[in-house]
Write a protein that holds these residues in place. Structure first.
Motif, PDB file in Angstrom:
ATOM      1  N   ALA A 285       0.956  -1.111   0.039  1.00 49.14           N
ATOM      2  CA  ALA A 285      -0.352  -0.046   0.027  1.00 49.14           C
ATOM      3  C   ALA A 285       0.886   1.297  -0.107  1.00 49.14           C
ATOM      4  CB  ALA A 285      -0.924  -0.281   1.261  1.00 49.14           C
ATOM      5  N   HIS A 286       1.781   1.075   0.619  1.00 52.07           N
ATOM      6  CA  HIS A 286       2.897   2.414   0.655  1.00 52.07           C
ATOM      7  C   HIS A 286       3.563   2.435  -0.513  1.00 52.07           C
ATOM      8  CE1 HIS A 286       2.989   3.714   4.797  1.00 52.07           C
ATOM      9  NE2 HIS A 286       3.129   2.390   5.424  1.00 52.07           N
ATOM     10  N   ALA A 287       3.577   1.473  -1.264  1.00 51.13           N
ATOM     11  CA  ALA A 287       4.070   1.605  -2.678  1.00 51.13           C
ATOM     12  C   ALA A 287       3.011   1.964  -3.795  1.00 51.13           C
ATOM     13  CB  ALA A 287       4.973   0.451  -3.037  1.00 51.13           C
ATOM     14  N   TYR A 413       4.484   5.306 -11.630  1.00 46.77           N
ATOM     15  CA  TYR A 413       3.999   4.077 -12.089  1.00 46.77           C
ATOM     16  C   TYR A 413       2.495   3.860 -11.979  1.00 46.77           C
ATOM     17  CZ  TYR A 413       4.036  -0.122 -14.700  1.00 46.77           C
ATOM     18  OH  TYR A 413       3.583  -1.231 -15.581  1.00 46.77           O
ATOM     19  N   SER A 414       2.368   4.059 -10.686  1.00 49.23           N
ATOM     20  CA  SER A 414       0.704   3.586 -10.170  1.00 49.23           C
ATOM     21  C   SER A 414      -0.159   4.482 -11.139  1.00 49.23           C
ATOM     22  CB  SER A 414       0.584   3.624  -8.814  1.00 49.23           C
ATOM     23  OG  SER A 414       0.701   4.843  -8.318  1.00 49.23           O
ATOM     24  N   GLU A 415       0.232   5.667 -11.116  1.00 50.52           N
ATOM     25  CA  GLU A 415      -0.963   6.439 -12.091  1.00 50.52           C
ATOM     26  C   GLU A 415      -0.835   6.136 -13.547  1.00 50.52           C
ATOM     27  OE1 GLU A 415       0.793  10.331 -11.114  1.00 50.52           O
ATOM     28  OE2 GLU A 415      -0.236  10.529  -9.044  1.00 50.52           O
ATOM     29  N   ILE A 416       0.465   5.495 -13.881  1.00 50.95           N
ATOM     30  CA  ILE A 416       0.222   5.248 -15.328  1.00 50.95           C
ATOM     31  C   ILE A 416      -0.445   3.906 -15.368  1.00 50.95           C
ATOM     32  CG2 ILE A 416       1.459   4.181 -17.211  1.00 50.95           C
ATOM     33  CD1 ILE A 416       3.813   6.088 -16.346  1.00 50.95           C
ATOM     34  N   GLN A 417      -0.496   3.032 -14.389  1.00 51.72           N
ATOM     35  CA  GLN A 417      -0.991   1.772 -14.382  1.00 51.72           C
ATOM     36  C   GLN A 417      -2.589   1.839 -14.198  1.00 51.72           C
ATOM     37  OE1 GLN A 417       0.817  -0.423 -10.864  1.00 51.72           O
ATOM     38  NE2 GLN A 417       1.178  -1.848 -12.240  1.00 51.72           N
ATOM     39  N   ARG A 418      -3.075   3.031 -13.633  1.00 52.41           N
ATOM     40  CA  ARG A 418      -4.362   3.286 -13.266  1.00 52.41           C
ATOM     41  C   ARG A 418      -5.036   3.492 -14.690  1.00 52.41           C
ATOM     42  NH1 ARG A 418      -6.986   8.473  -9.913  1.00 52.41           N
ATOM     43  NH2 ARG A 418      -8.955   8.438 -10.775  1.00 52.41           N
ATOM     44  N   LYS A 419      -4.687   3.885 -15.780  1.00 49.99           N
ATOM     45  CA  LYS A 419      -5.238   4.035 -17.071  1.00 49.99           C
ATOM     46  C   LYS A 419      -5.428   2.807 -17.625  1.00 49.99           C
ATOM     47  CE  LYS A 419      -1.550   6.679 -18.521  1.00 49.99           C
ATOM     48  NZ  LYS A 419      -0.928   7.468 -19.451  1.00 49.99           N
ATOM     49  N   TYR A 420      -5.040   1.585 -17.042  1.00 48.31           N
ATOM     50  CA  TYR A 420      -5.023   0.395 -17.652  1.00 48.31           C
ATOM     51  C   TYR A 420      -5.718  -0.620 -16.810  1.00 48.31           C
ATOM     52  CZ  TYR A 420      -1.515   2.253 -20.893  1.00 48.31           C
ATOM     53  OH  TYR A 420      -0.750   2.982 -21.634  1.00 48.31           O
ATOM     54  N   ASN A 421      -5.370  -0.528 -15.672  1.00 47.47           N
ATOM     55  CA  ASN A 421      -6.215  -1.561 -14.404  1.00 47.47           C
ATOM     56  C   ASN A 421      -7.402  -0.872 -13.595  1.00 47.47           C
ATOM     57  OD1 ASN A 421      -5.003   0.079 -12.336  1.00 47.47           O
ATOM     58  ND2 ASN A 421      -3.266  -1.210 -12.227  1.00 47.47           N
ATOM     59  N   SER A 422      -7.597   0.629 -13.898  1.00 43.85           N
ATOM     60  CA  SER A 422      -8.684   1.184 -13.180  1.00 43.85           C
ATOM     61  C   SER A 422      -8.767   1.154 -11.726  1.00 43.85           C
ATOM     62  CB  SER A 422     -10.123   0.425 -13.742  1.00 43.85           C
ATOM     63  OG  SER A 422     -10.262   0.273 -14.948  1.00 43.85           O
ATOM     64  N   VAL A 423      -7.552   1.050 -11.208  1.00 42.67           N
ATOM     65  CA  VAL A 423      -7.345   1.028  -9.543  1.00 42.67           C
ATOM     66  C   VAL A 423      -6.850   2.529  -9.242  1.00 42.67           C
ATOM     67  CG1 VAL A 423      -6.170   0.382  -7.407  1.00 42.67           C
ATOM     68  CG2 VAL A 423      -6.862  -1.348  -9.254  1.00 42.67           C
ATOM     69  N   GLY A 424      -7.248   3.196  -8.474  1.00 35.41           N
ATOM     70  CA  GLY A 424      -6.877   4.445  -7.780  1.00 35.41           C
ATOM     71  C   GLY A 424      -6.542   4.467  -6.240  1.00 35.41           C
ATOM     72  N   TRP A 425      -5.566   5.405  -6.089  1.00 32.95           N
ATOM     73  CA  TRP A 425      -5.224   5.447  -4.695  1.00 32.95           C
ATOM     74  C   TRP A 425      -5.283   6.861  -3.943  1.00 32.95           C
ATOM     75  CZ3 TRP A 425      -2.383   0.689  -3.077  1.00 32.95           C
ATOM     76  CH2 TRP A 425      -2.193  -0.040  -4.323  1.00 32.95           C
TER      77      TRP A 425
END
Length: 470
Positions: A285-287, A413-425
């Protein structure tokens, strides 16, 4: 109320005796007579840093992949547990760290962030596993991070600082805890400790079986105290372990460690207490590392099954399932591709930690794109690949973070992933959420719909019929 008076003026005549009169708890008088009996054993499972969204996503993940949801949520669906929301604050903040959170469970009082069972006035609060040891029970902890980390330590020791892990390794031995399984070789190994003490040898001299691999754990005797340390620091993330035959052979799962701990302590006539921590959930979660988070939450859920299966057969075991605090508050975000995006996580073969450590300053954007396609199945744009590469070439400043020692671009990278996996933080740190808590077995009927984290301490003592006289 004065928590020390909770038992001092109660009606327990001896340790393990049956209560004869009502007792005040959570501000109300509750009659415990013949309400489910006494718990001989207690198993407390803590998915460290588990926001409600994490629990939700792990259940969605399993439902969509296997057609069957998580063991934890199935207990809710079958109405087999008592359920509550829990306030997780510490003495110094509405947002707790793991040391203060565990100390609330362990010592029964709120302490400042960073300390272990030391009151704001500097007074030690005896940890609950020490109380149960004095009552004749065996006591153990298992975790996917270092065994000396904040959450197991809060059940076991007092210390001004959660960072005193070399001292904590020695204190466990002084207290004689029966099963300790996790990571943290650096705190036991004479070649890695600053003082060059061979703490492993100290444990062996006191009769402990010391194991350092999955095979050794499985073959360890059940009639000796057990110390298992399986990595230099924390154990690998589950998704990385699943992708490596070598790691699968070397590293036990949390469920396997939980089962071994139960097997080592279940024959004790006065019972046992066991704390099981999914520690890497918090680190993921921290990452903002979605595959690290979901796969380790699923691994924690497998340990839940181990505990419930034992409790169902035993009939005398209280199982508590919860977290110590929220972290990063992840969730699936609305959009036309939400289903497919979230399902794509099933194809992730490694954590973002693994992936980002494979990138080097000299790597081309095409090489970065190939790596991400291989690990996440994402066809990255040139622009995003260039952005990631800039962190390694020094154009972008490395990102800070609690477990981000190499300053990898986790957030980017998590913000880039969000465009593909629909997960936000919402962040990369702890949050003040009220969190989920479930109880199964004798004593669970006393759980109220809303409690403070410190109340767990007294519920455990109460459920086990152990007087708080120490």
């Amino acid at each position: 109320m004065d928590r020390r008076k909770f038992f001092k003026y109660g009606s327990l005549a001896t340790v393990g005796a049956t209560m004869l009169s009502p007792i005040e708890i959570f501000g109300k008088e509750v009659d415990f007579i013949n309400k489910g009996g006494t718990a001989k054993n207690i198993i407390m499972l803590i998915s460290d840093g588990m926001s409600t969204g994490t629990l939700n996503m792990a259940d969605l993940y399993l439902n969509r992949k296997t057609g069957k949801g998580s063991n934890w949520m199935q207990l809710y669906k079958d109405n087999r547990v008592s359920r509550a929301l829990m306030d997780t604050a510490s003495a110094s903040s509405i947002v707790t760290d793991s040391a203060a959170a565990s100390s609330a469970f362990g010592g029964g009082f709120r302490v400042k962030n960073g300390s272990l069972n030391i009151s704001p006035e500097g007074k030690p609060n005896m940890p609950i596993w020490q109380k149960f040891k004095k009552a004749g029970k065996k006591a153990g902890c298992v975790t996917t991070v270092t065994i000396t980390h904040a959450t197991p330590a809060g059940f076991c020791v007092c210390n001004d600082s959660r960072n005193s892990q070399p001292e904590i390794a020695e204190e466990y031995l002084k207290q004689g805890f029966d099963v300790l399984l996790g990571g943290g070789d650096q705190y036991f190994n004479s070649e890695k400790r600053e003082d060059k003490k061979n703490v492993y040898k100290d444990y062996e001299n006191k009769g402990y079986k010391v194991v350092k691999s999955r095979n050794q754990l499985q073959n360890a005797p059940d009639n000796k105290p057990l110390l298992g340390v399986f990595d230099h620091d924390a154990l690998p993330y589950t998704v990385d372990r699943n992708s490596s035959k070598e790691l699968q052979e070397q590293m036990p799962t949390l469920a396997e460690m939980a089962q071994k701990a139960i097997d080592c302590m279940k024959s004790n006539p006065k019972g046992f207490v066991l704390q099981i921590e999914g520690g890497k959930v918090d680190w993921a979660a921290h990452a903002n590392d979605i595959s690290g988070l979901i796969y380790d939450q699923v691994a924690f859920d497998e340990a839940v099954k181990v505990a419930i299966d034992f409790a169902e057969k035993d009939k005398n075991t209280l199982v508590i399932i919860t977290t110590d605090h929220g972290n990063a508050n992840p969730g699936v975000i609305y959009g036309k591709n939400a289903n497919d995006g979230f399902d794509s996580i099933q194809n992730y073969t490694h954590t973002n930690e693994y992936l980002l450590n494979q990138i080097h300053a000299e790597d081309s954007t095409s090489k970065i794109k190939d790596l991400i396609q291989q690990v996440n199945g994402i066809s990255l744009t040139d622009e995003d690949a260039t952005h990631i590469q800039s962190y390694y070439s020094g154009l972008e400043k490395g990102e800070e973070g609690l477990y981000n020692y190499k300053k990898l671009p986790f957030k980017t990278y998590s913000e880039i992933q969000r465009k593909y996996n629909s997960v936000g933080w919402i962040s990369m740190d702890h949050s003040a959420d009220y969190v989920e808590l479930a109880m199964f077995g004798p004593g669970s009927e006393n759980l109220k719909p809303f409690i403070k984290n410190t109340d767990i301490h007294y519920l455990m003592l109460e459920s086990a019929g152990v007087e708080n006289k120490f």
